[in-house]
Design a protein around this motif. Structure first.
Motif, mmCIF file in Angstrom:
data_model
loop_
_atom_site.group_PDB
_atom_site.id
_atom_site.type_symbol
_atom_site.label_atom_id
_atom_site.label_comp_id
_atom_site.label_asym_id
_atom_site.label_seq_id
_atom_site.Cartn_x
_atom_site.Cartn_y
_atom_site.Cartn_z
ATOM 1 N N ARG A 51 69.143 37.573 38.717
ATOM 2 C CA ARG A 51 67.879 38.369 38.010
ATOM 3 C C ARG A 51 66.686 36.756 37.967
ATOM 4 N NH1 ARG A 51 71.268 40.542 33.870
ATOM 5 N NH2 ARG A 51 71.013 38.286 32.635
ATOM 6 N N ARG A 101 62.675 36.192 39.301
ATOM 7 C CA ARG A 101 61.707 35.402 38.490
ATOM 8 C C ARG A 101 61.592 34.399 39.699
ATOM 9 N NH1 ARG A 101 63.316 33.864 32.668
ATOM 10 N NH2 ARG A 101 60.811 33.422 32.523
ATOM 11 N N GLU A 102 62.412 33.727 39.573
ATOM 12 C CA GLU A 102 62.291 32.438 40.944
ATOM 13 C C GLU A 102 60.982 32.717 42.072
ATOM 14 O OE1 GLU A 102 65.254 30.123 41.670
ATOM 15 O OE2 GLU A 102 65.155 28.855 39.926
ATOM 16 N N LYS A 144 59.070 35.655 42.015
ATOM 17 C CA LYS A 144 57.737 36.026 41.071
ATOM 18 C C LYS A 144 57.003 34.404 41.181
ATOM 19 C CE LYS A 144 59.119 39.868 39.005
ATOM 20 N NZ LYS A 144 59.680 40.068 38.145
#
Length: 120
Positions: free
Chosen positions: A56, A60-61, A63
């Protein structure tokens, strides 16, 4: 925006980009090293939970990497630091806090208010 300020942001963005890519490599290496069979269900659940959490974070990284690329392109194009909604300059305080932003604080506040009202 002044050239030296733009270069400061370019360097900051590139450093963050390199940091993320380094972490991705570490995660990939660690996950491929942990291919052993874990017989105890509780231990296996703990390992799987940790992997899920790590994935997860990496998503996020991923993105964020995309946003960093877009910000670097805006620096090259000369549009970095300009709000994409109203066309006004984004304040340096906001850019220092979030260099990948595309909205000034006023437009971001309006956007968040609209999102909250839709969610209610």
């Amino acid at each position: 925006m002044e050239k030296d300020v733009l270069e400061k942001f370019r360097n900051q963005l590139k450093e963050k980009q390199e940091e993320i890519l380094e972490e991705v490599g570490k995660t990939l290496s660690e996950m491929t090293d942990q291919t052993t069979n874990i017989p105890d269900p509780n231990d296996r659940a703990t390992v799987e939970s940790g992997r899920s959490f790590e994935l997860r974070i990496r998503d996020r990284e991923r993105k964020l990497l995309s946003k960093i690329d877009e910000a670097l392109n805006r620096i090259d194009e000369g549009t970095f630091g300009v709000c994409e909604d109203c066309g006004e300059d984004i304040g340096l305080k906001r850019l220092n806090a979030r260099p990948v932003t595309t909205l000034c604080i006023d437009c971001k506040t309006i956007q968040e208010t609209k999102e909250k009202s839709k969610g209610l």
